[in-house]
Design an enzyme around this catalytic site. Structure first.
Site, PDB file in Angstrom:
ATOM      1  N   ILE A 303     -16.551  -2.097  22.374  1.00 19.11           N
ATOM      2  CA  ILE A 303     -16.662  -1.340  23.624  1.00 19.11           C
ATOM      3  C   ILE A 303     -18.122  -1.243  24.049  1.00 19.11           C
ATOM      4  CG2 ILE A 303     -16.251   0.881  24.745  1.00 19.11           C
ATOM      5  CD1 ILE A 303     -13.726  -0.677  24.149  1.00 19.11           C
ATOM      6  N   LYS A 419      -5.847   9.097  20.580  1.00 13.97           N
ATOM      7  CA  LYS A 419      -5.522   9.659  19.265  1.00 13.97           C
ATOM      8  C   LYS A 419      -6.046  11.086  19.108  1.00 13.97           C
ATOM      9  CE  LYS A 419      -5.304   5.127  17.040  1.00 13.97           C
ATOM     10  NZ  LYS A 419      -5.339   4.394  18.319  1.00 13.97           N
ATOM     11  N   SER A 460     -10.404  -5.838  20.465  1.00  8.42           N
ATOM     12  CA  SER A 460     -11.590  -5.179  19.926  1.00  8.42           C
ATOM     13  C   SER A 460     -11.618  -5.322  18.403  1.00  8.42           C
ATOM     14  CB  SER A 460     -11.593  -3.693  20.309  1.00  8.42           C
ATOM     15  OG  SER A 460     -10.479  -3.030  19.750  1.00  8.42           O
ATOM     16  N   THR A 481       3.756  -2.340  11.090  1.00  8.65           N
ATOM     17  CA  THR A 481       4.007  -1.174  10.240  1.00  8.65           C
ATOM     18  C   THR A 481       5.381  -0.551  10.447  1.00  8.65           C
ATOM     19  OG1 THR A 481       2.930   0.272  11.859  1.00  8.65           O
ATOM     20  CG2 THR A 481       1.550  -0.629  10.094  1.00  8.65           C
ATOM     21  N   ARG A 549       1.076   3.514   8.042  1.00  4.97           N
ATOM     22  CA  ARG A 549      -0.096   3.764   7.212  1.00  4.97           C
ATOM     23  C   ARG A 549      -0.481   5.235   7.279  1.00  4.97           C
ATOM     24  NH1 ARG A 549      -3.904  -0.632   9.977  1.00  4.97           N
ATOM     25  NH2 ARG A 549      -3.100   0.539  11.763  1.00  4.97           N
TER      26      ARG A 549
END
Length: 650
Positions: A303, A419, A460, A481, A549
């Site tokens: 970024i 997040k 990224s 996952t 995870r």
């Protein structure tokens, strides 16, 4: 002008009008030229009766011929792709038109020279065909110039139907800047033959030598029916050349409209989004970046480096890049110096955790705008090293923001994450604390402190796409996952351009939220990347479900429900209403958090939970998880419809 006509749907109408005008000229020129040829090219020798007959029949002949051309669809065919069928239609239409014309002359005037008939018919056929095939003829004669000066020397592997299709399209297309030099095919019966005038020089054993002889810089494998082993062998040979390798999709994809030759290219990250690229108001960015001293922390990261590229393109008076990792920042330094030689560029190795170092940088360079991209962002790694996440993300942000406030920075933009909303991992929780710190600083400083929150960035460092690509290159399996895990995605360029525009909107204290579009199922992303890489899911490359995870959840929320949304001038940028919290209590908790982090306490997550009340170390409420996941799918229909909708774009 031409592109606007095509876009408005007026070009085809204009072309037909021009074609009618050309046909009128062809009909009448053929009539008089046939008469002139009959009388040995001497106008004075033409019999008066014959000239009078042609003159009087001119209008009738023109109207009848044009109507016949219309009946035989000579104004509705795509002449760029004309075949034997179109030639036959021209011949039939011209024969009938000439027959009516000659019959009319003999019926009305009885005496008329008979040799005129054959000459007129031949001239009419030649002129009508010439008009309609002039574009293809010019492409054949002046192919190099039609494609432009910077053409690519191309080798085609495969002289079958697919190869023929590729060659035909490249020769005719003005959008494909390739010039085909040779064809390769393993079938000995095709050697030394020609396809569209291009020689089939031999089998795969000739690839390397031909690439050198013809200075090949592009190789297209046009054998969609080739098995994996054959394809692998060809790719291994082609990799020994300097040509860029491209593979033609299967023919069924052309029939279904899923691929076109003009889109023949390498798989790009943008192909996986399934939507048009985000556009921003460049003027608003230029107006507030141009002429300013801009500092970017974490400038060597994915970024941060893209921020530097886009800022450098908008004429800052000085660009300062700060990063702790010398190798990554070295690369962006060289790139910017090459692309922007006039840019005043300063590259500094420094840690945002170092108070004195940050203060000295701000004191010396006095930046007007700061983009704070330095952070630890890898979720599972931070779960295993939570103290490092807090030191770098929380206190690195605190110290950088404090220096910005102390030395009069105009705007401070934090790169945050989705997040941070109801976080289930220490990385997200640390970013939420960063947002709270900025909101507190903004109330007591002249500096405008804002945060920009967005989801996952395709391509990224540490993101899922590079991982999938590496796994595909190694022959699989591709690891996912959870089969239901979904994420919001945006390209690096899109995210950064929106960050820059959000900075232009900033008044201070806002949390900007970028509209990431529809969420994408990671398993669908994996399947599509496998297909776009030329493999079959479950046959060539397997997908393996590994389980969630530590700290990972099935969904990501862009905004806490209680924050609400406020629109901006850009429909893809929203402002979240800041949450209220006790500032005094926050800074007391930060003191305690600092002590726990630097004493390497094993219980640091419990302190984070006290600061970020929405943070839960483990997702325990399964019903809440299922409800939110279901709501994500409701926005775009049920899961089956979502998968079907997504698959259209690949």
């Amino acid at each position: 002008m031409l592109s606007r006509l095509i876009r408005d749907g007026k070009f085809s109408t204009l072309f037909r009008v021009l074609l009618v005008i050309a046909d009128i000229l062809c009909i009448n020129i053929s009539s008089y030229l046939a008469l002139l040829i009959r009388f040995e090219l001497k106008w004075s020798s033409i019999e008066a009766e014959c000239l009078m007959a042609v003159n009087r029949m001119c209008l009738f002949n023109t109207i009848v011929t044009l109507l016949l051309f219309l009946v035989f669809r000579l104004y509705h065919s795509l002449w760029r792709y004309a075949s034997i069928k179109e030639i036959v239609n021209i011949l039939i239409a011209c024969f009938i038109a000439a027959g009516i014309h000659i019959s009319s002359l003999f019926v009305c005037y009885r005496y008329f020279t008979k040799s005129y008939v054959i000459v007129y018919l031949m001239l009419l056929i030649v002129s009508v065909i010439a008009v309609r095939f002039s574009y293809r003829l010019s492409r054949h004669l002046f192919g190099t110039y039609a494609h432009g000066g910077a053409t690519r020397n191309t080798m085609i592997i495969g002289a079958g139907q697919a190869g023929n299709m590729v060659i035909n399209e490249i020769v005719l297309s003005s959008k494909l800047d390739a010039r085909i030099k040779c064809i390769i095919d393993d079938d000995p019966s095709k050697h030394n033959t020609y396809v569209h005038g291009i020689k089939v020089i031999g089998g795969r054993e000739c690839i390397i030598e031909a690439a050198k002889n013809y200075n090949i810089n592009e190789i297209i494998i046009a054998i969609p029916s080739a098995g994996k082993k054959t394809l692998s062998e060809l790719i291994d040979i082609c990799r020994q050349t300097e040509g860029q390798l491209k593979i033609l999709p299967g023919v069924y994809q052309f029939v279904n409209g899923e691929a076109t030759l003009e889109k023949l290219r390498n798989v790009e990250i943008e192909d996986l989004l399934g939507r048009e690229p985000v556009k921003v108001d460049i003027e608003s960015i230029i107006n507030y970046v141009s002429g300013k001293v801009v500092l970017v922390t974490g400038g060597g990261g994915s970024i941060g480096s893209e921020l530097c590229r886009q800022i450098a393109a908008h004429n800052p008076s000085k660009l300062i890049i700060v990063d702790i990792y010398e190798n990554s920042v070295y690369d962006i330094q060289n790139e910017l110096r090459r692309k922007f030689p006039e840019l005043e560029l300063v590259v500094l190795i420094a840690s945002v955790r170092n108070t004195e170092r940050m203060n000295s940088i701000f004191a010396k360079y006095r930046p007007n705008i700061v983009y704070h991209a330095a952070a630890h962002k890898h979720v599972p790694l931070m779960e295993d090293s939570p103290n490092e996440a807090i030191k770098n993300n929380v206190f690195g942000t605190y110290k950088t923001a404090h220096a910005a406030s102390k030395y009069g920075v105009e705007k401070f933009v934090l790169i945050s994450t989705d997040k941070a909303v109801n976080p289930t991992n220490i990385m997200g929780a640390s970013k939420r604390i960063c947002e709270m710190i900025l909101q507190s600083f903004d109330k007591h400083s002249k500096t405008e402190f804002v945060a920009v929150r967005f989801g996952n960035v395709l391509g990224s460092n540490g993101s899922v796409i590079p991982l999938f690509r590496k796994q595909i290159e190694n022959g699989g399996p591709v690891t996912v996952t959870h089969p239901d895990i979904i994420r919001y995605f945006m390209t690096i360029e899109e995210a950064v351009s929106l960050v820059l525009q959000a900075g232009a909107y900033a008044k201070g204290g806002e949390i900007f939220v970028l509209d990431m579009g529809e969420p994408v199922k990671i398993i669908d992303l994996a399947k599509n990347l496998i297909r776009l890489s030329g493999y079959k899911v479950g046959e060539d490359i397997e997908i393996e479900i590994t389980g969630l995870r530590p700290g990972e959840k099935l969904y990501e929320e862009m905004l806490m429900r209680e924050e609400g949304l406020q629109k901006t001038a850009n429909s893809l940028i929203y402002i979240g209403k800041p949450l209220e919290f006790d500032e005094k209590e926050l800074f007391e908790q930060l003191d305690r958090l600092y002590e726990y982090a630097y004493n390497e306490s094993d219980d640091i997550k419990s302190v984070v939970e006290q600061i970020v009340t929405t943070y839960k170390e483990k997702e325990t409420d399964k019903k809440r998880d299922d409800d939110i996941l279901s709501s994500q799918f409701e926005e775009i229909g049920d899961r089956e419809n979502f998968s079907r909708k997504l698959s259209r774009f690949f």
